[in-house]
Design an enzyme around this catalytic site. Structure first.
Site, short mmCIF file in Angstrom:
data_model
loop_
_atom_site.label_atom_id
_atom_site.label_comp_id
_atom_site.label_asym_id
_atom_site.label_seq_id
_atom_site.Cartn_x
_atom_site.Cartn_y
_atom_site.Cartn_z
N ASN A 1 0.85 -1.19 0.00
CA ASN A 1 0.00 0.00 0.00
C ASN A 1 0.89 1.24 0.00
OD1 ASN A 1 -1.94 1.97 0.40
ND2 ASN A 1 -2.18 1.54 2.58
N TRP A 2 0.94 1.91 -1.14
CA TRP A 2 1.85 3.05 -1.28
C TRP A 2 1.32 4.33 -0.65
CZ3 TRP A 2 3.66 2.71 -7.12
CH2 TRP A 2 4.46 1.57 -7.26
N LYS A 3 0.03 4.35 -0.32
CA LYS A 3 -0.59 5.56 0.23
C LYS A 3 -0.35 6.73 -0.74
CE LYS A 3 -0.03 3.52 4.76
NZ LYS A 3 0.18 3.72 6.21
N HIS B 1 -9.31 1.20 5.78
CA HIS B 1 -7.97 1.39 6.34
C HIS B 1 -8.05 2.38 7.49
CE1 HIS B 1 -3.78 2.66 6.69
NE2 HIS B 1 -3.45 1.54 6.06
N GLU C 1 -6.45 4.87 8.32
CA GLU C 1 -6.34 6.28 7.97
C GLU C 1 -7.66 6.80 7.41
OE1 GLU C 1 -2.94 5.92 5.47
OE2 GLU C 1 -1.64 5.52 7.19
N GLU D 1 -4.66 -4.68 11.08
CA GLU D 1 -3.61 -3.67 11.25
C GLU D 1 -3.85 -2.94 12.57
OE1 GLU D 1 -1.87 -2.15 7.17
OE2 GLU D 1 -3.83 -1.29 7.54
N GLY E 1 2.93 2.76 10.86
CA GLY E 1 3.82 3.88 10.67
C GLY E 1 4.57 4.33 11.91
N SER F 1 3.81 -1.67 10.36
CA SER F 1 5.27 -1.57 10.51
C SER F 1 5.99 -2.87 10.17
CB SER F 1 5.64 -1.11 11.93
OG SER F 1 5.22 0.22 12.15
N GLY G 1 3.06 -1.19 4.29
CA GLY G 1 3.00 0.23 3.99
C GLY G 1 4.34 0.76 3.55
N GLY G 2 5.02 1.48 4.43
CA GLY G 2 6.26 2.17 4.08
C GLY G 2 7.33 1.27 3.47
#
Length: 252
Positions: free
Chosen positions: A9-11, A95, A97, A164, A170, A209, A230-231
């Site tokens: 997931n690149w956001k 999600h 966010e 999650e 994050g 994470s 994610g990141g």
């Protein structure tokens, strides 16, 4: 048949140029396997370019969000028909966010889940508790509510769950294998109660994470059927490392 997944997931990251460079990086590293899928969820602006580039590769494409209506006066939204037209297969729904920054509640999330299934997209329903909820011993009640309300009216098992923990997204802090084991087992029990034997084919992913140095121990856990990254998915070489780790743990 239950499958294992690695999703990135690149956001709100990467231009079209950067997306095409990433797709080129993946070439030759990903092999077709009926038990395993690797997928990338770029931003909306890069979705079509990425989908066209990986069409001949064993890589699937997902969207980070969608509206539940096919069309209408919904400025800034993207419909399921628009996603299908460009080759999207999966869509993230709920999600953390979206829940916490954009205030999406379980009712709205449920509408999106039902719409995705009705339009033959596979929803990836994201669930998870905040740090305050975990400290207050509310993890199971929060997870139960999110699943029951998010899957209300769903009669198909053609969806994926992504657990999650909000406190791990994050932050650099991930759930321990034991913490993840407990929650994934609870999720599996909830799914069995609702869907019976067919729930055995529903994949439950862990996210929060994920990194190269912690993913191996998580991937070994029963009922963890892959990762929503994610990141760490923003770097192609790291994503490939995570892909190799999951294969080594699950495809024995």
């Amino acid at each position: 048949m239950k499958k294992y997944f690695l999703f990135g997931n690149w956001k709100m990251h990467k231009t079209i140029k950067e997306t095409l460079e990433y797709a080129d990086c993946l070439k030759g590293y990903v092999e077709y396997n009926e038990k395993f899928e690797i997928g990338v969820f770029p931003p909306f602006t890069a979705l079509e370019s990425f989908a066209k580039t990986v069409r001949s590769m064993p890589i699937t494409v997902g969207a980070q969000n969608m509206h539940y209506e096919e069309k209408g006066a919904f400025t800034g939204e993207i419909s399921p028909l628009m996603l299908k037209e460009i080759g999207v297969k999966y869509v993230l729904i709920g999600h953390s966010e979206r829940r916490h920054i954009f205030k999406e509640d379980n009712g709205l999330i449920n509408k999106k889940v039902l719409s995705a299934i009705n339009h033959e997209l596979v929803p990836v329903l994201c669930i998870g508790e905040t740090l305050e909820e975990r400290k207050s011993n509310k993890t199971e009640s929060v997870i139960k509510e999110q699943i029951e309300q998010g899957l209300n009216g769903v009669n198909s098992n053609n969806f994926i769950i992504a657990y999650e923990p909000v406190w791990a997204i994050g932050t650099g802090v991930n759930a321990t294998p034991e913490q993840a084991r407990e929650v994934h087992k609870f999720i599996r029990e909830l799914l069995f109660h609702k869907f019976g034997e067919s729930s055995n084919d529903i994949s439950i992913l862990y996210g929060g994470s994920i990194k190269v140095d912690n993913f191996g121990s998580l991937a070994e856990v029963e009922n963890i059927d892959g990762g929503l990254v994610g990141g760490a998915s923003l770097d192609c070489s790291t994503f490939i490392e995570l892909y190799e780790i999951l294969k080594s743990k699950k495809l024995k």
